[in-house]
Design a protein around this motif. Structure first.
Motif, mmCIF file in Angstrom:
data_model
loop_
_atom_site.group_PDB
_atom_site.id
_atom_site.type_symbol
_atom_site.label_atom_id
_atom_site.label_comp_id
_atom_site.label_asym_id
_atom_site.label_seq_id
_atom_site.Cartn_x
_atom_site.Cartn_y
_atom_site.Cartn_z
ATOM 1 N N ALA A 55 0.750 -1.221 0.197
ATOM 2 C CA ALA A 55 0.123 0.151 -0.034
ATOM 3 C C ALA A 55 0.933 1.348 0.055
ATOM 4 C CB ALA A 55 -0.933 -0.096 1.041
ATOM 5 N N HIS A 58 -1.216 6.472 0.663
ATOM 6 C CA HIS A 58 -1.264 7.367 1.846
ATOM 7 C C HIS A 58 -1.356 8.819 1.329
ATOM 8 C CE1 HIS A 58 0.309 3.526 3.077
ATOM 9 N NE2 HIS A 58 -0.091 3.886 4.142
ATOM 10 N N PHE A 61 -4.535 11.501 1.214
ATOM 11 C CA PHE A 61 -4.812 12.758 2.162
ATOM 12 C C PHE A 61 -3.713 13.073 3.082
ATOM 13 C CE2 PHE A 61 -4.762 9.846 6.048
ATOM 14 C CZ PHE A 61 -4.881 8.659 5.597
ATOM 15 N N MET A 86 -1.316 -1.089 -4.398
ATOM 16 C CA MET A 86 -2.284 -0.354 -3.976
ATOM 17 C C MET A 86 -2.044 1.067 -4.058
ATOM 18 S SD MET A 86 -4.947 -0.654 -0.784
ATOM 19 C CE MET A 86 -6.329 0.914 -0.580
ATOM 20 N N ARG A 107 -7.051 2.911 -5.575
ATOM 21 C CA ARG A 107 -7.924 3.958 -4.684
ATOM 22 C C ARG A 107 -8.755 4.698 -5.421
ATOM 23 N NH1 ARG A 107 -9.363 4.771 0.154
ATOM 24 N NH2 ARG A 107 -7.491 3.861 1.006
ATOM 25 N N GLN A 141 -12.855 3.863 1.344
ATOM 26 C CA GLN A 141 -13.032 3.651 2.812
ATOM 27 C C GLN A 141 -14.202 3.419 3.332
ATOM 28 O OE1 GLN A 141 -9.848 4.482 2.658
ATOM 29 N NE2 GLN A 141 -8.899 4.687 4.431
ATOM 30 N N VAL A 173 -12.377 -0.542 2.765
ATOM 31 C CA VAL A 173 -11.144 -0.256 3.352
ATOM 32 C C VAL A 173 -11.565 0.216 4.760
ATOM 33 C CG1 VAL A 173 -9.076 1.321 3.968
ATOM 34 C CG2 VAL A 173 -9.643 0.217 1.763
ATOM 35 N N LYS A 203 -10.533 -4.827 3.895
ATOM 36 C CA LYS A 203 -9.210 -4.550 4.746
ATOM 37 C C LYS A 203 -9.660 -3.954 6.071
ATOM 38 C CE LYS A 203 -7.084 -0.861 5.806
ATOM 39 N NZ LYS A 203 -6.552 0.285 5.782
ATOM 40 N N TYR A 205 -7.866 -4.059 10.727
ATOM 41 C CA TYR A 205 -6.700 -4.193 11.605
ATOM 42 C C TYR A 205 -6.730 -5.390 12.057
ATOM 43 C CZ TYR A 205 -5.994 0.758 9.988
ATOM 44 O OH TYR A 205 -5.758 1.689 9.172
ATOM 45 N N GLY A 226 -1.023 -2.698 7.965
ATOM 46 C CA GLY A 226 0.112 -2.686 8.935
ATOM 47 C C GLY A 226 -0.159 -1.685 9.963
ATOM 48 N N GLY A 227 -0.568 -0.507 9.730
ATOM 49 C CA GLY A 227 -0.886 0.491 10.713
ATOM 50 C C GLY A 227 0.392 1.488 10.790
ATOM 51 N N ASP A 251 -2.370 -5.866 3.725
ATOM 52 C CA ASP A 251 -2.277 -4.610 2.982
ATOM 53 C C ASP A 251 -1.417 -3.773 3.642
ATOM 54 O OD1 ASP A 251 -2.752 -2.598 1.028
ATOM 55 O OD2 ASP A 251 -4.764 -1.996 2.164
ATOM 56 N N MET A 252 -0.202 -3.691 3.396
ATOM 57 C CA MET A 252 0.632 -3.234 4.458
ATOM 58 C C MET A 252 1.697 -1.996 3.517
ATOM 59 S SD MET A 252 3.544 -4.924 6.786
ATOM 60 C CE MET A 252 2.727 -5.799 7.760
ATOM 61 N N GLY A 253 1.787 -0.907 4.157
ATOM 62 C CA GLY A 253 2.399 0.184 3.805
ATOM 63 C C GLY A 253 3.830 0.696 4.669
#
Ligand code: R5P
Length: 296
Positions: A55, A58, A61, A86, A107, A141, A173, A203, A205, A226-227, A251-253
């Protein structure tokens, strides 16, 4: 005119051999159309049934957050190691090599920034644009419990309705409203709503308490974000626990692109997700790759 001479009648009809009907490998997806299942098979590895989504959306936003200042320099080298990319359509056209052939989770929402109310989104990408970009899925989202909850459900529903016309799956999401407690009860509610409105995967957490209930109460595949950046071993442990308890991938960024060694981290995450490598072994793999990369 077609050559009709020498046509032979068919003889081998396999009488007595039943046609094999293979159930589709992803939960909740057995009754989807061929195009949907084909795209889902690009998003999820049919062998493991799981996915590593990288991902880097980000910026839609957050702007040029740490690690995403230059996507061409920091993220492009990681792309070959991801199952899915993503991103926004902007980043896609600006930085992703179309010859790479990676499936895209596009997105498709926008409308807010870190300076304003996060749940205030709209659908920013037309379905024709998603088709033009050969997107494998559309993402927006769903903000359960937030100020613009209703609108966010409408947004995801719009993607589902449009995607269903063309065989493009929708990823809901879960965005967490400011006042919401991040627990199994909350994610159970959010992911179930996402599934019931017709999303194809969701997606969410990972939570330490009750994650299996979230997974089992959600009839579609669920991937974990991932957060915020945490130490590598902790991130690998979180991924392992999530997968072990039934998540269909990550789905990790930030825990990849903000790692001390993003290239080593994405490979270690891959081993956890697809091979269920233990966090300790995966961390050792991370350390080994990191030192190899430093020496190179
Ligand atoms: C939020 O901006 C996006 O949905 C991210 O794609 C998602 O949160 C995954 O990124 P991270 O692992 O950094 O939370």
């Amino acid at each position: 005119m077609a050559d009709l001479d020498g046509l032979k009648d068919g003889k081998d009809f396999g009488i007595g051999i039943p046609v094999k009907e293979k159930p589709f490998f992803l939960k909740g997806s057995n009754h989807l159309d061929w195009g949907m299942q084909s795209r889902l098979s690009r998003l999820f590895n049919p062998k493991s049934g799981r996915t590593v989504m990288l991902a880097f959306d980000h910026g839609y936003f957050q702007g040029p957050t740490t690690g995403l200042e230059r996507i061409d320099l920091t993220i492009a080298p990681l792309m070959p190691y991801a199952d899915v990319l993503m991103c926004t359509r902007g980043a896609l056209r600006q930085t992703v090599d179309p010859t790479l052939g990676k499936p895209i989770a596009l997105r498709a929402s926008a409308g807010q920034s870190i300076l304003t109310e996060l749940s205030n989104e709209f659908i920013s990408v037309e379905i024709e644009e998603a088709i033009r970009l050969n997107a494998s899925c559309l993402a927006a989202q769903i903000y359960i419990g937030a100020k613009y909850e209703h609108n966010s459900i409408k947004n995801v529903s719009k993607l589902i309705n449009e995607g269903m016309r063309y065989g493009i799956p929708t990823l809901a999401v879960t965005g967490v409203g400011g006042d919401m407690v991040r627990d199994a009860r909350y994610f159970g509610l959010a992911t179930r709503i996402a599934a019931e409105i017709g999303s194809h995967y969701v997606k969410t957490y990972y939570v330490e308490e009750g994650f299996e209930q979230v997974v089992n109460g959600c009839p579609i595949p669920l991937v974990i974000a991932g957060g915020k950046k945490i130490p590598e071993l902790d991130a690998l442990t979180m991924a392992f626990k999530g997968i072990d308890q039934g998540a269909a991938g990550v789905d990790m960024g930030r825990n990849i692109f903000q790692s001390e060694s993003p290239l080593a981290m994405i490979q270690a995450v891959n081993a956890v997700v697809h091979e269920l490598m233990t966090p300790e072994k995966a961390y050792q793999m991370f350390q080994d790759l990191k030192s190899d990369l430093t020496r190179a």
